[in-house]
Design an enzyme around this catalytic site. Sequence first.
Site, PDB file in Angstrom:
ATOM      1  N   PHE A 195     -32.199  66.786  26.324  1.00  0.00           N
ATOM      2  CA  PHE A 195     -31.094  67.663  26.717  1.00  0.00           C
ATOM      3  C   PHE A 195     -29.770  67.271  26.098  1.00  0.00           C
ATOM      4  O   PHE A 195     -28.743  67.847  26.410  1.00  0.00           O
ATOM      5  CB  PHE A 195     -30.954  67.705  28.258  1.00  0.00           C
ATOM      6  CG  PHE A 195     -30.189  66.561  28.854  1.00  0.00           C
ATOM      7  CD1 PHE A 195     -28.839  66.687  29.167  1.00  0.00           C
ATOM      8  CD2 PHE A 195     -30.806  65.352  29.099  1.00  0.00           C
ATOM      9  CE1 PHE A 195     -28.138  65.627  29.712  1.00  0.00           C
ATOM     10  CE2 PHE A 195     -30.109  64.294  29.659  1.00  0.00           C
ATOM     11  CZ  PHE A 195     -28.755  64.438  29.972  1.00  0.00           C
ATOM     12  N   GLY A 196     -29.734  66.294  25.193  1.00  0.00           N
ATOM     13  CA  GLY A 196     -28.455  65.916  24.637  1.00  0.00           C
ATOM     14  C   GLY A 196     -28.555  64.916  23.512  1.00  0.00           C
ATOM     15  O   GLY A 196     -29.634  64.590  23.022  1.00  0.00           O
ATOM     16  N   LYS A 199     -26.861  58.851  26.734  1.00  0.00           N
ATOM     17  CA  LYS A 199     -27.282  60.216  26.411  1.00  0.00           C
ATOM     18  C   LYS A 199     -26.309  61.182  27.082  1.00  0.00           C
ATOM     19  O   LYS A 199     -26.145  61.180  28.298  1.00  0.00           O
ATOM     20  CB  LYS A 199     -28.702  60.491  26.888  1.00  0.00           C
ATOM     21  CG  LYS A 199     -29.213  61.878  26.489  1.00  0.00           C
ATOM     22  CD  LYS A 199     -30.525  62.231  27.170  1.00  0.00           C
ATOM     23  CE  LYS A 199     -31.660  61.417  26.644  1.00  0.00           C
ATOM     24  NZ  LYS A 199     -32.953  61.861  27.210  1.00  0.00           N
ATOM     25  N   GLY A 257     -32.158  63.545  22.587  1.00  0.00           N
ATOM     26  CA  GLY A 257     -33.221  63.590  23.583  1.00  0.00           C
ATOM     27  C   GLY A 257     -33.499  65.006  24.020  1.00  0.00           C
ATOM     28  O   GLY A 257     -33.159  65.965  23.333  1.00  0.00           O
ATOM     29  N   ASP A 310     -43.964  65.124  27.504  1.00  0.00           N
ATOM     30  CA  ASP A 310     -43.412  65.107  26.148  1.00  0.00           C
ATOM     31  C   ASP A 310     -43.691  63.761  25.478  1.00  0.00           C
ATOM     32  O   ASP A 310     -42.802  63.139  24.908  1.00  0.00           O
ATOM     33  CB  ASP A 310     -41.905  65.386  26.187  1.00  0.00           C
ATOM     34  CG  ASP A 310     -41.364  65.862  24.842  1.00  0.00           C
ATOM     35  OD1 ASP A 310     -42.173  66.291  23.998  1.00  0.00           O
ATOM     36  OD2 ASP A 310     -40.143  65.805  24.636  1.00  0.00           O
ATOM     37  N   VAL A 367     -27.728  61.086  21.795  1.00  0.00           N
ATOM     38  CA  VAL A 367     -27.739  59.698  22.232  1.00  0.00           C
ATOM     39  C   VAL A 367     -26.793  58.879  21.348  1.00  0.00           C
ATOM     40  O   VAL A 367     -26.810  59.009  20.117  1.00  0.00           O
ATOM     41  CB  VAL A 367     -29.160  59.104  22.165  1.00  0.00           C
ATOM     42  CG1 VAL A 367     -29.167  57.671  22.684  1.00  0.00           C
ATOM     43  CG2 VAL A 367     -30.130  59.958  22.966  1.00  0.00           C
ATOM     44  N   ILE A 380     -27.116  57.885  17.472  1.00  0.00           N
ATOM     45  CA  ILE A 380     -28.379  57.283  17.038  1.00  0.00           C
ATOM     46  C   ILE A 380     -29.588  58.168  17.295  1.00  0.00           C
ATOM     47  O   ILE A 380     -30.713  57.788  16.997  1.00  0.00           O
ATOM     48  CB  ILE A 380     -28.604  55.914  17.717  1.00  0.00           C
ATOM     49  CG1 ILE A 380     -28.531  56.045  19.243  1.00  0.00           C
ATOM     50  CG2 ILE A 380     -27.625  54.891  17.202  1.00  0.00           C
ATOM     51  CD1 ILE A 380     -28.851  54.754  19.981  1.00  0.00           C
ATOM     52  N   GLY A 381     -29.413  59.349  17.846  1.00  0.00           N
ATOM     53  CA  GLY A 381     -30.571  60.209  18.080  1.00  0.00           C
ATOM     54  C   GLY A 381     -30.252  61.339  19.032  1.00  0.00           C
ATOM     55  O   GLY A 381     -29.089  61.609  19.346  1.00  0.00           O
TER      56      GLY A 381
END
Length: 595
Positions: free
Chosen positions: A296-297, A313, A294, A420, A299, A291-292
């Site tokens: 560092f990885g 994540k 982040g 961020d 999700v 679904i996305g």
Amino acid sequence: MSSIVAGGQHVCGYNLNGSLICKGNNSSGQLSPPSGGSFSKLALGLNYSCAIRDSNHSVVCWGGGGEYSSNLTLGVSFESIVSGLDFVCGLSSGNFSIICWGPGWSSDGYSGVYLPLPSILPGPCVQSSCSCGIYPDSQKLCSRSGLICLPCSSPSPSSSTVSPPPSPSVSSSPSKPLRRGLLAFAIIGSVGAFVGICTIVYCLYTGVCFGRKKIHNSVQPTITRTGSIPGHMSSNNSPPSRSSTIRRQSSRAMRRQRSGTSSTKHTERADEFTFSELAAATNEFSLENKIGAGSFGVVYRAKLADGREVAIKRGETGPKTKKFQEKESAFQSELAFLSRLHHKHLVRLVGYCEERDERLLVYEYMKNGALYDHLHDEKNLEKSCSFVNSWKIRIKIALDAARGIEYLHNYAVPPIIHRDIKSSNILLDENWTARVSDFGLSLMGPESECEFWPLKPAGTVGYIDPEYYGLNVLTTKNDVYGLGVVLLELLTGKKAIFKSENDNGGVPTSVVDFAVPEIMAGELGKILDRRVGPPELNESEAVELVAYTAMHCVNLEGKDRPTMTDIVANLERSLALCDDSHGSISTCSISIGSE
């Protein structure tokens, strides 16, 4: 590459071995540095390149037909240099004055000109000791209230052999006894700094140093909309409607009530999961559950064995991830911060997994995804296609996010700077309550609001604070800038960086450059998102107040930006101004991600 600088049609930089490499147009020899010696602090113009020699801090230039090799700079050492299209300026080491030369600066192209400025600080004034020595006369430059540290990778500056300009004072090179004293001072200071760092780490770990919270309030500029904004707008272009002011809420109790229930310590520890449990919950991390992504990885949406719906994540693995250290740092950062933070406008950490090279974090699932997807998804093109196509809802989302960031700045101990803030890191739960997510880049705030940070600036293009990126100064105002960009996204419906529809060349435009001039000129209606429609009577002033708040959030200098407390107060007032009668708001099925 460890660093890179761009010129007109060429670039130069240093690779990880410290070698200088130049690529691009070489019509004037701008890619061919002189042989022998090493260089640093590059400055590139239209058709020439300059650098500072490491050996003696003198400036050497190549390309441009030799017009940038000024006799006036021979024997002068420099702390830093910058280039325009056709001229160079440098900060001299001998008297910390500015000298400029080149064809764009003087008629003959060779004469240098000292600028009639006071001595320029070569670095920040600090109260602590310096590891690699101090600049001569640093106490004088700091008005006897601090020291300026020499950079550890650079040799001590030498005096200029050129006659200085009348205004700045000249300081000679330090004598041998003074150098020995400075060396001893640096060694003792280093030991003291190490002991100090150990003490701070111990305090942070045990919590014994923080008996009470410190809440910092700063008086912010007043925004008046009945007349012109000083320095920005003439009286002929006065913004419309009633006056609005960035208000301060000095009552600590009111601020706590406004920000909601919060605690800096979890009463519940985050659960530790096995890798096999989380793999089963995501159907072996199948693409259909992705679904996305982040900091560092990737999700994934998942359902735990006990029926809980979560987002997992997973740090990147495999040959792509050569920088395991960065993944580990981001993982530890999120785990450390979210384990001790609890607020209704921050995404809650459910648990984690740490097995071999695998690093996974488990969050509560945000059913309605990221704000970014609702604003910029291709399917959200019509007014009826999203719940967020309402000014009241958009202001409510902005207020939720601002309260989460305010909590990080004012109530977390020590304060936390997110670094961020962007629309893709503002997630919406099943009740459309906004929550701030992704703490992979977050840092504990420095003690001073003017402190230089040893790490390279981090963030996302379009949202990163230009002052932080340019000067490496880390303050809570970095997050204020990011939120200001999000507010402009909510107002305009434009991405932080977008291609203008009227520009056939498709040149990228910043939403800040697009929106701020129109807000300043009182032409807010020209930039508002048409999917939401014109604001109603009471909404008009609310939207206008949000716009003026956003404009101040994205000021170039952090000192001119409001605090998060001021922003929350303004958004609360904006929400109160909104009328409850908003026609029907429907939702549509769009594919939204969660970070």
